[in-house]
Scaffold this active site. Structure first.
Site, PDB file in Angstrom:
ATOM      1  N   ASP A 182     -40.811 -12.174 -71.330  1.00 30.05           N
ATOM      2  CA  ASP A 182     -41.290 -12.934 -69.819  1.00 30.05           C
ATOM      3  C   ASP A 182     -40.579 -12.252 -68.591  1.00 30.05           C
ATOM      4  OD1 ASP A 182     -42.846 -14.761 -68.703  1.00 30.05           O
ATOM      5  OD2 ASP A 182     -41.320 -16.530 -68.698  1.00 30.05           O
ATOM      6  N   GLY A 187     -41.194 -23.410 -66.177  1.00 25.66           N
ATOM      7  CA  GLY A 187     -41.850 -24.197 -67.360  1.00 25.66           C
ATOM      8  C   GLY A 187     -40.757 -24.880 -68.160  1.00 25.66           C
ATOM      9  N   LEU A 201     -33.378 -26.862 -57.099  1.00 23.42           N
ATOM     10  CA  LEU A 201     -33.588 -25.208 -56.399  1.00 23.42           C
ATOM     11  C   LEU A 201     -34.961 -24.742 -56.809  1.00 23.42           C
ATOM     12  CD1 LEU A 201     -30.202 -23.721 -57.862  1.00 23.42           C
ATOM     13  CD2 LEU A 201     -30.741 -24.049 -55.392  1.00 23.42           C
ATOM     14  N   VAL A 226     -34.242 -27.023 -61.922  1.00 21.88           N
ATOM     15  CA  VAL A 226     -32.831 -26.283 -61.799  1.00 21.88           C
ATOM     16  C   VAL A 226     -32.591 -26.998 -60.764  1.00 21.88           C
ATOM     17  CG1 VAL A 226     -31.849 -24.366 -61.944  1.00 21.88           C
ATOM     18  CG2 VAL A 226     -34.225 -24.320 -62.898  1.00 21.88           C
TER      19      VAL A 226
END
Length: 839
Positions: free
Chosen positions: A646, A526, A522, A530
């Site tokens: 983040d 970092g 997908l 996935v």
């Protein structure tokens, strides 16, 4: 000086003193000879409140009102002529000939009156330091009328809301019609003592929220009242059927009150001097399940379930088709008759009815109270009232509550609340009576099974270690990427409570991903790649799609972030946070398994010229609101206080209905209860989203996430990346570009053309304003996330003027070279970076 001049001087000074004394004594008072005329006002003795004339936001009408004198925003806490506004500045507030306090227009017509039938010729009205306006006689000082007896939409400290169960008379809060119209709206709030006293919000005569019964200490339908922030409420029985609701504040130096909004919400607001605005400390209803009777009779609501409504055990939907279509108001009906009902109808007697225990419930409305001494007595009381008693609840220290008829307005709570026992036919109960021989036999069998299971799992554990070693060696032969330093990983994993998550086998995930084939990939972050997976067997239901996040050997951050994410997100549950379903920790492989988001991430829509057309303004605002709710949960409402660190478009995932879910908690930090900010030598995050104090000094707090949200909000409105401005438009960032357009009065140029419709401009421009406030240079100038939510929803009407945002000035060539020399180059993509900053 001669004697005559000296006497004249003394007389003049005495007259001046008397005049000043009289004037000073009456600055907080209205009499028949000393009235206020628009725009004049009077001030309470302690300079806490003013009484004068004001105009609401976006309105030219004038109203006589009371507001705080020592804050920057005119916030009326009481309005006199609510339904009879003045259309000019001719208004006068004075004492009439019959002793009433009145508001007059320029033609001396009465627009509002205190309507006291026993007025006095010498009446005077005094503004008190608690915000109460008191009308009384100058001689005996008796109170004839008080503004606290006729409240508007604001419940003040020291105010009393009363209700009489015999006469039905109530003192009610009454909402404004809108933020621009103080006329009496359809929403009202107050206590209803007809059975057990509780606080209600009504829309007309229809209840829309209630607190649950008052047990003498708390409202048991608000589990949060065990904490300090809702303490201070009290309901007192004054006798003769009269009950009084009052509230006290632990810190009277705070400027605070309670507001009943025109949208039907009741909450506590605090004045924030730092922000220069009001912020909600709490408000209700806070979710769909708080709405009165959401699931109808015999239906229970749980905001964590999907769908949120379900029938109680032993009941089924009254209309199955409507129920399945989300119309739950018709509620549920009993599947099987009670034994007492069968007896009354001449049927078979059968076994006695029993009670099913429902834990952590908001108990139904219309309860009756019995001061029984024990839970057993409460149960017997219900059984003795034949079929009319269908449920009971015993609350320690309070007593017994019984219900007859339909059970209405039930909600399941995630924390400790009351237990409810509902009456069911014996055939609907699971707890059958088992004789002693059966119990002994079952004990022996269960014991034998338990021993067998222990032996089996001990053997399986040994066998799994042997197989893991074989898998490890076989992966080396086929070039399968694995992690080194196994001892380091295992040592760190000792700190992770993996038992809180389901474990997936490595073999299952290898098979499901076709040995992690790139066709199933997908994306890449970092942390590592996935993959999309369809589980065919194992922990989840067959055919469920999931996403597997695999720790990469080449990741510069992975191990610490992996364990951080396991610890943090496994303890979080919110509709706007991505849900972790399990993990795989086998050999040297470390993987996290998440719910699959079919629409991937926000950046895949926002920054794609074709897909962004699917995001109209309503969808974008829904996404922004969802992100806010997720952040509010992280910062204030979760059992752990989390700083994400983040937040960016690629970490906002979208489900099938484009609902946002915050993801990637590898960088998140848990804050202590009394911790406001922290420092780190290890700066992590994404350039363009990091706040200046964090990027440059390693200091982070809730306001760091607010800065990131501000960038994300401006990106959502403009459809442009913050980093897309490098090398263009005089090297301005998106923040600098927005600031430039703001100063030029040309905000419309910032808005994505695909959403720039005139009907949305007001709301979009407000969001730009909020976005600029979020990206201020200094953390103290940024609003907290709960204030951001109020700003976006126009609950705070007047927004402060933003200052120049951080990172908005063009960097010179020399500055750029210096930056490149001293630090790593600034990233122009969405990859998360880690910096070690010397301090």
């Amino acid at each position: 000086m001669d004697h005559g001049r000296f006497t004249s001087t003394i007389a003049f000074l005495l007259i001046l003193y008397c005049f000043c004394w009289e004037f000073g004594a009456s600055v907080d008072t209205i009499t028949s000879s000393q009235y206020i005329k628009d725009p004049e006002d009077i001030v309470s003795a302690g300079n806490k409140f003013k009484l004068g004339f004001f105009s609401p936001v976006n309105s030219t009408n004038r109203y006589a009102a009371i507001w705080y004198s020592n804050i920057s925003i005119t916030t009326p806490v009481w309005v006199a002529n609510r339904n009879m506004p003045l259309n000019d500045s001719s208004g006068i507030m004075t004492i009439s000939e019959d002793g009433n306090l009145v508001v007059l227009n320029g033609q001396k017509e009465i627009l509002w009156s205190s309507n006291v039938s026993t007025g006095m010729n010498d009446s005077r009205a005094q503004l008190m330091d608690d915000g109460n306006l008191v009308l009384g006689g100058s001689e005996n000082g008796n109170s004839l009328w008080q503004s606290f007896q006729e409240p508007s939409d604001t419940y003040m400290p020291k105010m009393r809301l009363t209700a009489n169960s015999r006469t039905g008379k109530k003192t009610l809060l009454k909402s404004w019609t809108s933020v621009s119209d103080p006329s009496i709206g359809s929403i009202s709030g107050g206590i209803d003592p007809s059975r057990i006293p509780q606080f209600y919000i009504w829309n007309g005569s229809r209840p829309i929220w209630r607190t649950g019964p008052w047990n003498g200490q708390v409202f048991i339908g608000i589990p949060e009242m065990v904490s300090v922030y809702l303490d201070g409420f009290n309901i007192a029985d004054e006798g003769n059927g009269t009950f009084t609701l009052s509230v006290g504040f632990a810190n009277e130096s705070l400027i605070s009150n309670y507001i009943l909004s025109s949208e039907g919400k009741f909450g506590k607001v605090l004045w924030d001097d730092t922000e220069g605005s009001w912020r909600y400390e709490w408000k209700f209803p806070k979710d769909e399940c708080d709405v009165y009777g959401k699931c109808g009779s015999f239906g229970s609501c749980n905001p964590k379930d999907s769908p949120i409504c379900s029938c109680l055990k032993g009941f089924e939907p009254k209309n199955a088709d409507e129920w399945n279509n989300g119309n739950w108001t018709n509620g549920c009906v009993r599947r099987r008759e009670l034994q007492c009902e069968r007896t009354q109808n001449g049927g078979q007697v059968g076994k006695e009815d029993g009670f099913l225990k429902l834990e952590r419930m908001k108990v139904p409305d219309f309860s009756e109270w019995l001061s029984s001494t024990s839970e057993h007595t409460c149960k017997n009381e219900c059984l003795n009232i034949n079929c009319s008693c269908i449920a009971y609840s015993y609350y320690p220290g309070f007593g017994c509550m019984l219900w007859r008829g339909n059970l209405t307005d039930l909600k399941k709570f995630p924390i400790k609340a009351a237990d409810l026992y509902i009456r069911l036919a014996d055939s609907e109960l699971d707890n059958k009576k088992i004789n002693l021989k059966v119990i002994i036999s079952l004990t022996v069998v269960v014991g034998a099974i338990a021993i067998a299971i222990c032996v089996f799992y001990s053997w399986r554990r040994i066998d799994r270690k042997r197989k893991s070693k074989k898998v490890f060696l076989s992966k080396r032969k086929v070039g399968y990427p694995i992690l080194s330093d196994e001892n380091m990983i295992q040592d760190n994993l000792n700190h992770v409570k993996l038992q809180e998550l389901p474990l997936f086998s490595l073999q299952t995930l290898i098979a499901a991903t076709d040995n992690f084939n790139t066709a199933n990939k997908l994306g890449q972050g970092g942390f590592g790649p996935v993959y999309k997976v369809e589980i065919l067997q194992g922990n989840l239901s067959d055919g469920q799609e999931i996403a597997v996040k695999r720790l990469s050997r080449s990741s510069g951050q992975g191990l610490e972030e992996f364990m951080n994410e396991v610890v943090v997100i496994s303890k979080l549950q919110h509709r706007n946070l991505v849900r972790i379903l399990g993990c795989c920790v086998e050999g040297e492989e470390k993987m996290l398994i998440y719910e699959y988001m079919p629409n991937k991430s926000l950046d895949a829509f926002l920054f794609d010229s074709l897909r962004k057309q699917l995001l109209d303004w309503k969808n974008r605002f829904k996404i922004v609101e969802g992100i806010c709710r997720g952040l509010l949960y992280l910062h204030r409402d979760s059992r752990l206080r989390i700083i994400h660190r983040d937040l960016k478009a690629s970490n906002i995932l979208l489900d099938q209905e484009l609902n946002p879910k915050i993801s990637d908690f590898g960088m998140a930090r848990i804050f202590g209860n009394h911790e406001d900010q922290a420092n780190t030598r290890r700066v992590v995050g994404t350039y363009g989203y990091m706040s200046p104090e964090y990027a440059m000094e390693g200091r982070f707090s809730e306001k760091s996430d607010v800065f990131s949200f501000g960038v994300l909000l401006l990106e959502t409105i403009s459809g442009r990346k913050n980093t897309s401005f490098y090398g263009n438009e005089e090297d301005l960032s998106l923040l600098g570009y927005a600031w430039k357009l703001w100063n030029e009065g040309n905000i419309a140029a910032l808005v994505d053309p695909g959403i720039s419709y005139p009907s949305f401009h007001e709301e979009i421009f407000r969001c730009v304003h909020v976005g600029l406030l979020c990206v201020q240079e200094f953390a103290k100038d940024r609003p907290a996330i709960f204030t951001v939510i109020s700003m976006l929803n126009s609950e705070i009407a007047d927004l402060p003027t933003p200052k120049q945002p951080a990172f908005s000035e063009r960097r010179s060539e020399l500055d750029t070279k210096s930056l490149q020399h001293d630090q790593r180059p600034e990233s122009i993509n969405n990859v998360t970076v880690t910096l070690l900053s010397g301090r």
